[in-house]
Design a protein around this motif. Structure first.
Motif, short mmCIF file in Angstrom:
data_model
loop_
_atom_site.label_atom_id
_atom_site.label_comp_id
_atom_site.label_asym_id
_atom_site.label_seq_id
_atom_site.Cartn_x
_atom_site.Cartn_y
_atom_site.Cartn_z
N TYR A 209 29.71 -59.51 -29.83
CA TYR A 209 28.57 -59.39 -30.74
C TYR A 209 27.28 -59.19 -29.96
N LEU A 210 26.27 -58.68 -30.69
CA LEU A 210 24.90 -58.63 -30.22
C LEU A 210 24.06 -59.48 -31.17
N SER B 200 29.12 -55.34 -31.35
CA SER B 200 28.40 -54.48 -30.42
C SER B 200 28.52 -53.01 -30.77
N GLY C 114 25.49 -51.56 -32.38
CA GLY C 114 24.24 -51.61 -31.63
C GLY C 114 23.41 -50.34 -31.71
#
Length: 380
Positions: free
Chosen positions: A86-87, A250, A253
Protein backbone atom coordinates in the motif's frame (compact mmCIF):
# COMPACT_ATOMS: atom_id res chain seq x y z
CA UNK A 1 -26.72 32.93 24.78
CA UNK A 2 -24.25 30.75 22.88
CA UNK A 3 -22.49 32.15 19.83
CA UNK A 4 -22.21 28.66 18.32
CA UNK A 5 -24.46 26.98 15.78
CA UNK A 6 -26.85 24.62 17.53
CA UNK A 7 -26.00 21.62 15.36
CA UNK A 8 -24.73 19.35 18.15
CA UNK A 9 -27.42 19.11 20.83
CA UNK A 10 -24.81 19.44 23.57
CA UNK A 11 -25.13 18.34 27.19
CA UNK A 12 -25.31 21.11 29.78
CA UNK A 13 -21.82 20.42 31.17
CA UNK A 14 -18.23 20.44 29.92
CA UNK A 15 -15.66 17.68 30.27
CA UNK A 16 -12.51 19.42 31.45
CA UNK A 17 -10.03 16.64 32.27
CA UNK A 18 -9.42 12.94 31.84
CA UNK A 19 -7.08 10.14 32.82
CA UNK A 20 -7.27 6.62 31.49
CA UNK A 21 -10.98 5.84 31.11
CA UNK A 22 -12.21 8.41 33.65
CA UNK A 23 -13.19 12.01 32.87
CA UNK A 24 -14.24 14.94 35.06
CA UNK A 25 -16.67 17.74 34.27
CA UNK A 26 -16.86 21.40 35.22
CA UNK A 27 -19.25 20.56 38.06
CA UNK A 28 -16.78 18.29 39.81
CA UNK A 29 -18.40 15.01 38.74
CA UNK A 30 -16.48 11.94 37.54
CA UNK A 31 -17.63 9.66 34.74
CA UNK A 32 -16.43 6.33 33.46
CA UNK A 33 -16.21 7.07 29.74
CA UNK A 34 -17.46 4.28 27.48
CA UNK A 35 -17.59 6.60 24.47
CA UNK A 36 -13.84 7.24 24.07
CA UNK A 37 -14.76 10.55 22.45
CA UNK A 38 -16.80 8.56 19.87
CA UNK A 39 -14.16 5.91 19.33
CA UNK A 40 -11.19 8.29 19.33
CA UNK A 41 -9.34 7.89 22.64
CA UNK A 42 -8.32 4.29 22.00
CA UNK A 43 -5.30 4.41 24.31
CA UNK A 44 -7.18 6.44 26.90
CA UNK A 45 -6.79 9.96 28.24
CA UNK A 46 -3.39 11.26 29.24
CA UNK A 47 -1.35 8.25 28.11
CA UNK A 48 2.21 9.18 29.25
CA UNK A 49 3.92 7.87 26.11
CA UNK A 50 1.64 9.90 23.84
CA UNK A 51 1.88 13.02 26.00
CA UNK A 52 5.69 12.82 25.93
CA UNK A 53 5.75 12.40 22.13
CA UNK A 54 3.54 15.46 21.62
CA UNK A 55 5.51 17.56 24.09
CA UNK A 56 8.76 16.65 22.35
CA UNK A 57 7.42 17.46 18.87
CA UNK A 58 5.78 20.64 20.16
CA UNK A 59 9.21 21.99 21.05
CA UNK A 60 10.69 21.14 17.63
CA UNK A 61 8.22 21.98 14.84
CA UNK A 62 4.42 22.01 14.58
CA UNK A 63 3.83 22.37 10.88
CA UNK A 64 5.50 22.24 7.51
CA UNK A 65 3.60 21.97 4.20
CA UNK A 66 3.78 18.94 1.98
CA UNK A 67 6.25 20.68 -0.32
CA UNK A 68 9.10 18.92 1.45
CA UNK A 69 10.02 15.41 2.56
CA UNK A 70 8.52 14.16 5.84
CA UNK A 71 10.29 11.38 7.66
CA UNK A 72 7.52 11.27 10.25
CA UNK A 73 4.96 10.57 7.52
CA UNK A 74 7.20 7.84 6.11
CA UNK A 75 7.58 6.27 9.55
CA UNK A 76 3.84 6.26 10.28
CA UNK A 77 3.09 4.91 6.80
CA UNK A 78 5.52 2.03 7.27
CA UNK A 79 3.98 1.12 10.63
CA UNK A 80 0.46 1.18 9.19
CA UNK A 81 1.31 -0.74 6.04
CA UNK A 82 3.79 -3.28 7.40
CA UNK A 83 4.66 -5.78 4.68
CA UNK A 84 1.53 -5.06 2.63
CA UNK A 85 1.60 -3.38 -0.79
CA UNK A 86 0.00 0.00 0.00
CA UNK A 87 0.80 3.70 -0.24
CA UNK A 88 -0.41 6.27 2.31
CA UNK A 89 -2.02 9.70 2.05
CA UNK A 90 -2.50 11.71 5.25
CA UNK A 91 -5.29 14.19 5.94
CA UNK A 92 -7.21 15.56 8.93
CA UNK A 93 -10.31 13.42 9.46
CA UNK A 94 -12.27 10.36 8.47
CA UNK A 95 -14.47 12.35 6.11
CA UNK A 96 -11.36 13.67 4.34
CA UNK A 97 -9.91 10.17 4.14
CA UNK A 98 -13.14 8.95 2.53
CA UNK A 99 -13.16 11.91 0.12
CA UNK A 100 -9.66 10.92 -0.96
CA UNK A 101 -10.77 7.30 -1.39
CA UNK A 102 -13.73 8.30 -3.58
CA UNK A 103 -11.55 10.54 -5.74
CA UNK A 104 -8.83 7.90 -6.07
CA UNK A 105 -11.32 5.18 -7.02
CA UNK A 106 -12.92 7.27 -9.75
CA UNK A 107 -9.66 8.58 -11.14
CA UNK A 108 -7.87 5.21 -11.10
CA UNK A 109 -10.71 3.29 -12.76
CA UNK A 110 -12.12 5.98 -15.05
CA UNK A 111 -15.58 4.98 -13.77
CA UNK A 112 -18.02 6.93 -11.62
CA UNK A 113 -20.51 4.45 -10.10
CA UNK A 114 -19.86 3.66 -6.44
CA UNK A 115 -21.93 1.18 -4.45
CA UNK A 116 -22.42 1.79 -0.72
CA UNK A 117 -24.93 0.37 1.77
CA UNK A 118 -28.10 1.39 3.53
CA UNK A 119 -27.43 2.66 7.07
CA UNK A 120 -23.74 3.21 6.32
CA UNK A 121 -21.94 6.32 7.53
CA UNK A 122 -18.87 7.76 5.81
CA UNK A 123 -18.80 11.42 6.85
CA UNK A 124 -20.42 14.80 6.26
CA UNK A 125 -18.44 16.44 3.46
CA UNK A 126 -20.22 16.26 0.11
CA UNK A 127 -18.55 13.14 -1.25
CA UNK A 128 -18.65 11.32 2.09
CA UNK A 129 -22.22 12.50 2.69
CA UNK A 130 -23.22 11.19 -0.72
CA UNK A 131 -21.61 7.84 0.10
CA UNK A 132 -23.58 7.64 3.35
CA UNK A 133 -26.67 5.47 3.02
CA UNK A 134 -28.89 7.46 5.37
CA UNK A 135 -31.45 9.82 3.84
CA UNK A 136 -31.92 11.65 7.14
CA UNK A 137 -28.27 12.77 7.13
CA UNK A 138 -28.49 13.92 3.50
CA UNK A 139 -31.78 15.76 3.99
CA UNK A 140 -31.69 19.41 2.96
CA UNK A 141 -28.26 19.25 1.32
CA UNK A 142 -29.22 18.17 -2.19
CA UNK A 143 -28.33 17.74 -4.87
CA UNK A 144 -25.75 15.28 -3.60
CA UNK A 145 -22.84 13.93 -5.65
CA UNK A 146 -24.27 11.67 -8.39
CA UNK A 147 -23.65 7.99 -9.18
CA UNK A 148 -23.86 6.58 -5.67
CA UNK A 149 -26.07 3.51 -5.30
CA UNK A 150 -27.26 2.25 -1.90
CA UNK A 151 -27.96 -1.45 -1.42
CA UNK A 152 -29.07 -3.61 1.53
CA UNK A 153 -26.18 -4.61 3.80
CA UNK A 154 -25.34 -8.32 4.13
CA UNK A 155 -27.52 -9.23 1.12
CA UNK A 156 -26.11 -10.57 -2.13
CA UNK A 157 -29.02 -10.74 -4.60
CA UNK A 158 -29.28 -7.12 -5.74
CA UNK A 159 -25.55 -6.62 -5.38
CA UNK A 160 -24.80 -9.26 -8.00
CA UNK A 161 -27.04 -7.43 -10.46
CA UNK A 162 -25.67 -3.93 -9.82
CA UNK A 163 -21.95 -4.62 -9.39
CA UNK A 164 -20.69 -4.64 -12.97
CA UNK A 165 -17.83 -3.43 -15.13
CA UNK A 166 -19.13 0.15 -14.85
CA UNK A 167 -18.58 0.13 -11.08
CA UNK A 168 -15.59 2.12 -9.82
CA UNK A 169 -15.79 0.79 -6.27
CA UNK A 170 -17.79 -0.79 -3.49
CA UNK A 171 -17.40 1.15 -0.25
CA UNK A 172 -18.34 -0.29 3.14
CA UNK A 173 -17.71 -0.61 6.86
CA UNK A 174 -17.06 -4.19 7.97
CA UNK A 175 -19.04 -3.23 11.07
CA UNK A 176 -21.57 -0.48 10.49
CA UNK A 177 -20.94 1.88 13.39
CA UNK A 178 -23.34 4.82 13.31
CA UNK A 179 -25.84 2.55 11.57
CA UNK A 180 -26.20 0.29 14.61
CA UNK A 181 -22.97 -1.67 15.34
CA UNK A 182 -23.90 -4.24 12.70
CA UNK A 183 -21.12 -6.64 11.62
CA UNK A 184 -20.81 -7.89 8.06
CA UNK A 185 -21.48 -11.53 7.37
CA UNK A 186 -18.05 -12.99 6.58
CA UNK A 187 -19.22 -15.19 3.70
CA UNK A 188 -21.11 -12.26 2.14
CA UNK A 189 -18.09 -9.99 2.46
CA UNK A 190 -15.74 -12.53 0.91
CA UNK A 191 -18.14 -13.10 -1.99
CA UNK A 192 -18.40 -9.33 -2.46
CA UNK A 193 -14.59 -9.09 -2.62
CA UNK A 194 -14.50 -11.76 -5.33
CA UNK A 195 -17.15 -9.88 -7.35
CA UNK A 196 -15.07 -6.71 -7.12
CA UNK A 197 -12.00 -8.51 -8.45
CA UNK A 198 -14.00 -10.10 -11.24
CA UNK A 199 -15.27 -6.72 -12.45
CA UNK A 200 -12.02 -4.78 -11.79
CA UNK A 201 -13.91 -2.69 -9.25
CA UNK A 202 -12.08 -1.44 -6.19
CA UNK A 203 -13.02 -2.48 -2.66
CA UNK A 204 -12.89 0.44 -0.21
CA UNK A 205 -13.07 -0.45 3.48
CA UNK A 206 -13.89 2.42 5.84
CA UNK A 207 -12.00 1.65 9.06
CA UNK A 208 -12.51 5.09 10.59
CA UNK A 209 -14.32 3.64 13.61
CA UNK A 210 -13.33 -0.04 13.42
CA UNK A 211 -9.60 0.46 12.86
CA UNK A 212 -6.68 1.08 15.18
CA UNK A 213 -7.25 -1.93 17.42
CA UNK A 214 -10.91 -1.25 18.17
CA UNK A 215 -12.03 -4.78 17.24
CA UNK A 216 -8.98 -6.62 18.59
CA UNK A 217 -6.83 -6.43 15.45
CA UNK A 218 -5.16 -3.35 13.99
CA UNK A 219 -7.73 -3.36 11.16
CA UNK A 220 -11.12 -5.03 11.49
CA UNK A 221 -11.03 -6.37 7.92
CA UNK A 222 -8.19 -8.71 8.92
CA UNK A 223 -10.73 -10.81 10.84
CA UNK A 224 -12.87 -11.22 7.70
CA UNK A 225 -9.98 -12.52 5.56
CA UNK A 226 -10.28 -9.99 2.74
CA UNK A 227 -7.76 -7.60 1.20
CA UNK A 228 -9.17 -4.15 0.37
CA UNK A 229 -7.81 -1.99 -2.43
CA UNK A 230 -8.29 1.13 -0.31
CA UNK A 231 -8.50 1.55 3.48
CA UNK A 232 -9.52 4.71 5.32
CA UNK A 233 -8.60 5.59 8.91
CA UNK A 234 -8.98 8.40 11.44
CA UNK A 235 -10.41 8.58 14.99
CA UNK A 236 -8.08 6.33 17.03
CA UNK A 237 -5.10 6.99 14.76
CA UNK A 238 -4.28 10.23 16.58
CA UNK A 239 -6.02 9.53 19.91
CA UNK A 240 -7.65 12.96 19.88
CA UNK A 241 -5.22 14.82 17.63
CA UNK A 242 -7.02 15.37 14.28
CA UNK A 243 -5.55 13.01 11.69
CA UNK A 244 -6.87 10.80 8.92
CA UNK A 245 -5.22 8.42 6.49
CA UNK A 246 -6.04 6.68 3.24
CA UNK A 247 -4.08 3.58 2.31
CA UNK A 248 -4.30 2.49 -1.33
CA UNK A 249 -2.69 -0.37 -3.21
CA UNK A 250 0.56 0.79 -4.83
CA UNK A 251 -0.86 -0.02 -8.28
CA UNK A 252 -3.16 2.99 -7.77
CA UNK A 253 -0.26 5.36 -7.16
CA UNK A 254 -0.16 6.73 -10.71
CA UNK A 255 -3.68 8.16 -10.28
CA UNK A 256 -2.54 10.44 -7.48
CA UNK A 257 0.40 12.22 -9.09
CA UNK A 258 1.64 15.69 -8.09
CA UNK A 259 -1.20 18.22 -7.93
CA UNK A 260 -4.00 15.64 -8.11
CA UNK A 261 -5.03 15.83 -4.45
CA UNK A 262 -3.70 17.48 -1.32
CA UNK A 263 -4.19 18.88 2.16
CA UNK A 264 -2.56 21.90 3.78
CA UNK A 265 -2.54 20.40 7.26
CA UNK A 266 -2.57 16.72 6.29
CA UNK A 267 0.32 14.82 7.84
CA UNK A 268 1.48 17.77 9.93
CA UNK A 269 4.20 17.17 12.49
CA UNK A 270 2.03 17.10 15.62
CA UNK A 271 -0.49 14.72 14.06
CA UNK A 272 2.24 12.39 12.86
CA UNK A 273 3.97 12.45 16.25
CA UNK A 274 0.68 11.41 17.84
CA UNK A 275 -0.02 8.68 15.28
CA UNK A 276 3.52 7.36 15.59
CA UNK A 277 3.21 7.09 19.38
CA UNK A 278 -0.24 5.44 19.14
CA UNK A 279 1.12 2.81 16.75
CA UNK A 280 4.10 2.16 19.02
CA UNK A 281 1.71 1.55 21.92
CA UNK A 282 -0.49 -0.77 19.89
CA UNK A 283 2.47 -2.73 18.58
CA UNK A 284 3.67 -3.51 22.09
CA UNK A 285 3.63 -7.22 22.88
CA UNK A 286 0.20 -8.51 23.93
CA UNK A 287 -1.59 -5.14 23.53
CA UNK A 288 -4.10 -6.44 21.00
CA UNK A 289 -4.33 -9.79 22.79
CA UNK A 290 -5.37 -7.88 25.90
CA UNK A 291 -8.06 -6.07 23.87
CA UNK A 292 -9.46 -9.46 22.81
CA UNK A 293 -9.45 -10.66 26.42
CA UNK A 294 -11.24 -7.52 27.62
CA UNK A 295 -13.75 -7.95 24.82
CA UNK A 296 -14.52 -11.47 25.97
CA UNK A 297 -15.05 -10.20 29.52
CA UNK A 298 -17.29 -7.34 28.36
CA UNK A 299 -19.50 -9.61 26.24
CA UNK A 300 -19.65 -12.20 29.02
CA UNK A 301 -20.72 -9.63 31.63
CA UNK A 302 -23.32 -8.13 29.31
CA UNK A 303 -24.78 -11.54 28.51
CA UNK A 304 -25.40 -12.10 32.22
CA UNK A 305 -27.88 -9.21 32.28
CA UNK A 306 -31.44 -10.50 32.30
CA UNK A 307 -33.60 -7.74 30.88
CA UNK A 308 -36.47 -7.69 28.39
CA UNK A 309 -35.06 -4.39 27.18
CA UNK A 310 -32.14 -6.18 25.45
CA UNK A 311 -32.99 -7.77 22.10
CA UNK A 312 -29.45 -8.58 20.95
CA UNK A 313 -25.81 -7.96 21.83
CA UNK A 314 -23.50 -7.57 18.84
CA UNK A 315 -20.16 -6.22 17.70
CA UNK A 316 -16.49 -7.17 17.88
CA UNK A 317 -13.65 -6.34 20.21
CA UNK A 318 -14.48 -3.22 22.22
CA UNK A 319 -17.09 -2.01 19.73
CA UNK A 320 -20.34 -3.27 21.20
CA UNK A 321 -24.00 -2.59 20.52
CA UNK A 322 -26.95 -3.52 22.72
CA UNK A 323 -30.07 -3.59 20.57
CA UNK A 324 -32.88 -2.20 22.73
CA UNK A 325 -36.50 -3.24 22.28
CA UNK A 326 -38.52 -0.64 20.37
CA UNK A 327 -40.84 0.17 23.26
CA UNK A 328 -37.93 1.51 25.32
CA UNK A 329 -36.03 4.76 24.75
CA UNK A 330 -32.28 4.48 24.15
CA UNK A 331 -32.01 8.22 24.80
CA UNK A 332 -33.53 7.80 28.25
CA UNK A 333 -31.26 4.84 29.01
CA UNK A 334 -28.19 6.90 28.05
CA UNK A 335 -29.40 9.72 30.31
CA UNK A 336 -29.95 7.36 33.25
CA UNK A 337 -26.51 5.82 32.78
CA UNK A 338 -24.99 9.29 32.66
CA UNK A 339 -26.69 10.12 35.97
CA UNK A 340 -25.11 6.94 37.37
CA UNK A 341 -21.65 8.05 36.16
CA UNK A 342 -21.29 6.14 32.88
CA UNK A 343 -21.04 7.83 29.48
CA UNK A 344 -22.41 5.84 26.52
CA UNK A 345 -23.64 6.47 22.97
CA UNK A 346 -26.52 5.71 20.66
CA UNK A 347 -26.18 4.11 17.23
CA UNK A 348 -28.95 3.86 14.68
CA UNK A 349 -32.38 4.27 16.23
CA UNK A 350 -32.36 1.70 19.01
CA UNK A 351 -28.81 0.61 19.82
CA UNK A 352 -26.89 1.45 22.98
CA UNK A 353 -23.28 1.71 21.79
CA UNK A 354 -20.26 1.01 24.00
CA UNK A 355 -16.79 2.15 22.88
CA UNK A 356 -14.49 1.97 25.92
CA UNK A 357 -10.83 2.79 25.55
CA UNK A 358 -8.64 -0.17 24.63
CA UNK A 359 -6.75 0.43 27.88
CA UNK A 360 -9.89 0.05 30.00
CA UNK A 361 -9.32 -2.19 33.03
CA UNK A 362 -11.23 -5.34 33.91
CA UNK A 363 -12.47 -3.61 37.06
CA UNK A 364 -13.82 -0.74 34.97
CA UNK A 365 -15.58 -3.17 32.61
CA UNK A 366 -17.29 -4.83 35.59
CA UNK A 367 -18.17 -1.42 37.04
CA UNK A 368 -19.72 -0.31 33.74
CA UNK A 369 -21.68 -3.51 33.17
CA UNK A 370 -22.95 -3.32 36.76
CA UNK A 371 -24.32 0.15 36.09
CA UNK A 372 -25.87 -1.01 32.82
CA UNK A 373 -27.51 -3.91 34.63
CA UNK A 374 -28.93 -1.55 37.29
CA UNK A 375 -30.47 0.72 34.67
CA UNK A 376 -31.75 -1.98 32.31
CA UNK A 377 -33.29 -4.13 35.04
CA UNK A 378 -34.96 -1.24 36.84
CA UNK A 379 -38.76 -1.63 36.71
CA UNK A 380 -38.34 -4.80 34.64
Amino acid sequence: MSKLFNNYGRQAFEIISGQGSVVKDDQGREFLDFTSGIGVMNVGYGHPQLVAALQQQNEILWHMPNLYQSQLQETVAEKLIGKQDYLAFFCNSGAEANEAAIKLARKATGRSKIITFIDSFHGRTYGALSATGQASIQEGFGPIVPDFIYLPYNQMGELEKVLDDNTAAVMLEVIQGEGGVLPADEAWLQQLAVLCQKNNSLLIVDEVQTGMGRTGSLFAFEQFHIEPDIITLAKGLGNGIPVGAMLGKSKLGAAFGPGSHGSTFGGNKLAMAAANAVLDIMQEKNFLTAVQQKSALLFNELQKIESDKIVEIRGKGLMVGLVIADEFSVKEIIQELQEQGLLTLRAGQNVLRLLPSLTVTEAEIKQATGLIQNVLTKSN
